[in-house]
Design a protein around this motif. Structure first.
Motif, mmCIF file in Angstrom:
data_model
loop_
_atom_site.group_PDB
_atom_site.id
_atom_site.type_symbol
_atom_site.label_atom_id
_atom_site.label_comp_id
_atom_site.label_asym_id
_atom_site.label_seq_id
_atom_site.Cartn_x
_atom_site.Cartn_y
_atom_site.Cartn_z
ATOM 1 N N ASP A 177 -8.773 -1.414 -1.593
ATOM 2 C CA ASP A 177 -10.169 -1.112 -1.886
ATOM 3 C C ASP A 177 -11.090 -1.881 -0.933
ATOM 4 O OD1 ASP A 177 -12.240 0.105 -3.529
ATOM 5 O OD2 ASP A 177 -12.571 -1.898 -4.355
ATOM 6 N N TRP A 178 -10.827 -3.175 -0.730
ATOM 7 C CA TRP A 178 -11.620 -4.016 0.173
ATOM 8 C C TRP A 178 -11.594 -3.444 1.586
ATOM 9 C CZ3 TRP A 178 -10.882 -6.974 4.561
ATOM 10 C CH2 TRP A 178 -11.829 -7.961 4.829
ATOM 11 N N CYS A 195 -10.863 -0.309 2.530
ATOM 12 C CA CYS A 195 -11.524 0.999 2.586
ATOM 13 C C CYS A 195 -13.041 0.842 2.705
ATOM 14 C CB CYS A 195 -11.166 1.829 1.360
ATOM 15 S SG CYS A 195 -9.475 2.468 1.384
ATOM 16 N N LYS A 196 -13.590 -0.158 2.031
ATOM 17 C CA LYS A 196 -15.032 -0.407 2.137
ATOM 18 C C LYS A 196 -15.404 -0.750 3.579
ATOM 19 C CE LYS A 196 -15.608 -1.786 -2.639
ATOM 20 N NZ LYS A 196 -15.671 -2.907 -3.570
ATOM 21 N N PRO A 208 -6.505 -4.043 -5.008
ATOM 22 C CA PRO A 208 -7.738 -4.680 -4.546
ATOM 23 C C PRO A 208 -7.842 -4.801 -3.023
ATOM 24 C CG PRO A 208 -6.862 -5.870 -6.423
ATOM 25 C CD PRO A 208 -5.837 -4.842 -6.046
ATOM 26 N N ARG A 241 -15.500 2.428 5.567
ATOM 27 C CA ARG A 241 -16.705 3.217 5.270
ATOM 28 C C ARG A 241 -17.926 2.672 6.009
ATOM 29 N NH1 ARG A 241 -15.088 2.466 -0.248
ATOM 30 N NH2 ARG A 241 -13.427 3.953 -0.630
ATOM 31 N N TRP A 256 0.837 -1.200 0.000
ATOM 32 C CA TRP A 256 0.000 0.000 0.000
ATOM 33 C C TRP A 256 0.871 1.248 0.000
ATOM 34 C CZ3 TRP A 256 -4.328 -0.882 4.166
ATOM 35 C CH2 TRP A 256 -5.149 -1.935 3.757
ATOM 36 N N VAL A 294 -6.364 1.568 -7.628
ATOM 37 C CA VAL A 294 -6.246 1.175 -6.229
ATOM 38 C C VAL A 294 -6.026 -0.341 -6.133
ATOM 39 C CG1 VAL A 294 -8.732 0.915 -5.840
ATOM 40 C CG2 VAL A 294 -7.241 1.443 -3.926
ATOM 41 N N CYS A 348 -9.151 9.225 1.313
ATOM 42 C CA CYS A 348 -10.398 8.757 1.926
ATOM 43 C C CYS A 348 -11.333 9.924 2.210
ATOM 44 C CB CYS A 348 -10.107 8.009 3.228
ATOM 45 S SG CYS A 348 -9.324 6.412 3.009
ATOM 46 N N PRO A 359 -13.130 8.381 -6.235
ATOM 47 C CA PRO A 359 -12.538 7.088 -6.570
ATOM 48 C C PRO A 359 -11.016 7.217 -6.694
ATOM 49 C CG PRO A 359 -14.375 7.591 -8.043
ATOM 50 C CD PRO A 359 -14.100 8.818 -7.231
ATOM 51 N N ILE A 360 -10.323 6.186 -6.282
ATOM 52 C CA ILE A 360 -8.855 6.187 -6.347
ATOM 53 C C ILE A 360 -8.454 5.345 -7.552
ATOM 54 C CG2 ILE A 360 -6.728 5.608 -5.117
ATOM 55 C CD1 ILE A 360 -8.389 5.781 -2.492
#
Length: 189
Positions: free
Chosen positions: A174-175, A177-178, A171, A181, A125, A169, A160, A165-166
């Motif tokens: 992204d997972w 960050c969800k 995967p 959220r 990352w 990103v 964030c 959208p990044i």
């Protein structure tokens, strides 16, 4: 748990040998979660060094119950590496669920945990945040300077908070960050 601790972060690695606590603290402090006010002192976020994955998984039930006892005043985050034996975050999360369920944790309680899983290592990352690209099938380069770690975490926080959208990103990021959220939405309600 310290009386003001509001986010407990279990993570892989050993004290003094892992960059995870630097990344975690820098990211959370830069995100400035609205439900943590005032942000006083360094014990708002408590990183817990767990060594390897097996220890990390085994610590989840007790730490989750300790957070739940505090009510809405504590959140448990689990930071782990998605090694080559795990295809994605859902597979590793299922490993945690098996141990939690065996310890008497309910599905509702388990949903309170925020899982953050970096493919291979968090260095991937950081490489992405510093250069705009990374290959999650390979381990990201080891870092020698804490400043690079903290700067990357702050860059992720800015992304964030912007909510856009990044591009490109990874995967696993992204997972994760969800999952963050979902926590933010839950804390707003």
């Amino acid at each position: 748990m310290a009386s003001r601790t509001q986010i407990v972060c279990l993570h892989e690695g050993e004290k003094g040998r892992s960059i995870d606590p630097i990344f975690i603290r820098s990211l959370l402090k830069a995100l400035k979660p609205a439900w943590i006010r005032p942000w006083e002192g360094n014990n708002i976020v408590r990183p817990v060094d767990c060594g390897g994955r097996k220890t990390l998984i085994s610590r989840l039930p007790a730490e989750l119950l300790a957070c739940l006892e505090r009510g809405g005043h504590a959140t448990l985050m689990v930071w782990a590496d998605l090694d080559h034996d795990m295809e994605n975050g859902d597979h590793l999360k299922a490993e945690f669920w098996l141990v939690a369920k065996e310890a008497g944790i309910t599905e509702e309680q388990f949903r309170e945990v925020v899982f953050v899983f970096a493919k291979d290592r968090i260095e991937n990352w950081i490489e992405f945040l510093r250069t705009g690209k990374t290959d999650e099938s390979e381990e990201g380069p080891r870092l020698k300077h804490d400043r690079h770690v903290a700067d990357a975490a702050k860059a992720l926080a800015r992304m964030c908070l912007a909510g856009a959208p990044i591009p490109n990103v990874p995967p696993s990021l992204d997972w994760s960050c969800k999952n963050w959220r979902v926590l933010v939405a839950r804390m707003r309600s």
